[in-house]
Scaffold this motif. Structure first.
Motif, mmCIF file in Angstrom:
data_model
loop_
_atom_site.group_PDB
_atom_site.id
_atom_site.type_symbol
_atom_site.label_atom_id
_atom_site.label_comp_id
_atom_site.label_asym_id
_atom_site.label_seq_id
_atom_site.Cartn_x
_atom_site.Cartn_y
_atom_site.Cartn_z
ATOM 1 N N SER A 1 0.837 -1.199 0.000
ATOM 2 C CA SER A 1 0.000 0.000 0.000
ATOM 3 C C SER A 1 0.872 1.249 0.000
ATOM 4 O O SER A 1 1.942 1.270 0.600
ATOM 5 C CB SER A 1 -0.922 0.001 1.212
ATOM 6 O OG SER A 1 -0.170 0.105 2.397
ATOM 7 N N ASN B 1 0.438 7.128 3.358
ATOM 8 C CA ASN B 1 -0.632 8.117 3.431
ATOM 9 C C ASN B 1 -0.111 9.544 3.365
ATOM 10 O O ASN B 1 -0.822 10.432 2.943
ATOM 11 C CB ASN B 1 -1.440 7.924 4.708
ATOM 12 C CG ASN B 1 -2.330 6.717 4.628
ATOM 13 O OD1 ASN B 1 -2.666 6.275 3.543
ATOM 14 N ND2 ASN B 1 -2.710 6.188 5.774
ATOM 15 N N GLN C 1 -8.301 21.971 -0.776
ATOM 16 C CA GLN C 1 -8.095 20.962 -1.817
ATOM 17 C C GLN C 1 -6.606 20.679 -2.012
ATOM 18 O O GLN C 1 -6.192 19.516 -2.123
ATOM 19 C CB GLN C 1 -8.722 21.430 -3.140
ATOM 20 C CG GLN C 1 -8.570 20.465 -4.279
ATOM 21 C CD GLN C 1 -9.341 19.174 -4.040
ATOM 22 O OE1 GLN C 1 -10.433 19.187 -3.502
ATOM 23 N NE2 GLN C 1 -8.759 18.047 -4.426
ATOM 24 N N GLY D 1 -5.209 18.661 0.901
ATOM 25 C CA GLY D 1 -5.590 17.257 0.751
ATOM 26 C C GLY D 1 -4.749 16.545 -0.289
ATOM 27 O O GLY D 1 -4.335 15.393 -0.095
ATOM 28 N N ASP D 2 -4.476 17.210 -1.404
ATOM 29 C CA ASP D 2 -3.663 16.603 -2.463
ATOM 30 C C ASP D 2 -2.203 16.423 -2.037
ATOM 31 O O ASP D 2 -1.595 15.392 -2.312
ATOM 32 C CB ASP D 2 -3.721 17.460 -3.735
ATOM 33 C CG ASP D 2 -5.104 17.457 -4.378
ATOM 34 O OD1 ASP D 2 -5.907 16.546 -4.062
ATOM 35 O OD2 ASP D 2 -5.381 18.367 -5.189
ATOM 36 N N ASN E 1 -2.068 13.540 0.704
ATOM 37 C CA ASN E 1 -2.797 12.294 0.406
ATOM 38 C C ASN E 1 -3.884 12.011 1.429
ATOM 39 O O ASN E 1 -4.005 10.904 1.951
ATOM 40 C CB ASN E 1 -1.844 11.091 0.326
ATOM 41 C CG ASN E 1 -0.839 11.226 -0.783
ATOM 42 O OD1 ASN E 1 -1.150 11.780 -1.829
ATOM 43 N ND2 ASN E 1 0.362 10.741 -0.550
ATOM 44 N N LEU E 2 -4.681 13.022 1.734
ATOM 45 C CA LEU E 2 -5.763 12.863 2.705
ATOM 46 C C LEU E 2 -6.990 12.280 2.025
ATOM 47 O O LEU E 2 -7.383 12.740 0.955
ATOM 48 C CB LEU E 2 -6.120 14.210 3.349
ATOM 49 C CG LEU E 2 -5.018 14.884 4.168
ATOM 50 C CD1 LEU E 2 -5.508 16.225 4.694
ATOM 51 C CD2 LEU E 2 -4.591 13.999 5.308
ATOM 52 N N ASN E 3 -7.606 11.286 2.672
ATOM 53 C CA ASN E 3 -8.835 10.682 2.143
ATOM 54 C C ASN E 3 -10.074 11.258 2.803
ATOM 55 O O ASN E 3 -11.181 11.075 2.309
ATOM 56 C CB ASN E 3 -8.809 9.172 2.351
ATOM 57 C CG ASN E 3 -7.712 8.513 1.553
ATOM 58 O OD1 ASN E 3 -7.371 8.968 0.475
ATOM 59 N ND2 ASN E 3 -7.152 7.447 2.098
ATOM 60 N N SER E 4 -9.917 11.922 3.948
ATOM 61 C CA SER E 4 -11.052 12.521 4.641
ATOM 62 C C SER E 4 -10.587 13.815 5.288
ATOM 63 O O SER E 4 -9.414 14.150 5.282
ATOM 64 C CB SER E 4 -11.616 11.563 5.695
ATOM 65 O OG SER E 4 -10.714 11.433 6.766
ATOM 66 N N SER E 5 -11.531 14.509 5.876
ATOM 67 C CA SER E 5 -11.194 15.784 6.513
ATOM 68 C C SER E 5 -10.867 15.628 7.990
ATOM 69 O O SER E 5 -10.668 16.613 8.684
ATOM 70 C CB SER E 5 -12.360 16.761 6.339
ATOM 71 O OG SER E 5 -13.513 16.235 6.983
#
Length: 128
Positions: free
Chosen positions: A60, A63, A103, A106-107, A110-114
């Motif tokens: 994987s 993160n 935004q 997050g990019d 590598n955030l998938n949620s807040s």
């Protein structure tokens, strides 16, 4: 009359059929369908699940990146309790529109949620 005890005649058994068996013979083991599943299928399932978890662990992607990508001006911010992406974007990137800054945060990370966890390191872009 005197008390006389009469006993029944003793029969001597000479036949081998009557000899008591020292150990009873056991029936062969027979498995039902459920027994075969438990004996064979369940261990295969457990080993497969463990192998997939290990593969997922090693293959994987991370993160969060260890450093900022080239060509991006950013500062490193440590999240404290109560911080939100919106608040961090407004505080550390006031020159950017907050929605765009959220935004980009997050990019970059590598955030998938807040959801933010206290102590996490985030890269916040400083320019457009």
């Amino acid at each position: 009359m005197a008390n006389t005890a009469f006993s029944a005649p003793l029969h001597l058994v000479t036949s081998d059929d009557y000899l008591p068996e020292s150990q009873p013979t056991l029936a062969p083991l027979r498995l039902t369908r459920r027994g075969k599943f438990v004996l064979i299928g369940l261990p295969i399932f457990v080993v497969s699940a463990a192998a997939l978890m290990l593969l997922g662990l090693f293959l994987s992607p991370a993160n969060a990146s260890a450093e900022v990508p080239l060509g991006v001006d950013a500062v490193s911010v440590t999240v404290i309790e109560g911080d939100t992406l919106w608040g961090i974007a407004r505080e550390f990137a006031p020159q950017l529109e907050p929605r765009d800054a959220v935004q980009q945060i997050g990019d970059l990370n590598n955030l998938n949620s807040s959801v933010l966890h206290p102590g996490a390191e985030l890269f916040v872009p400083t320019g457009s």
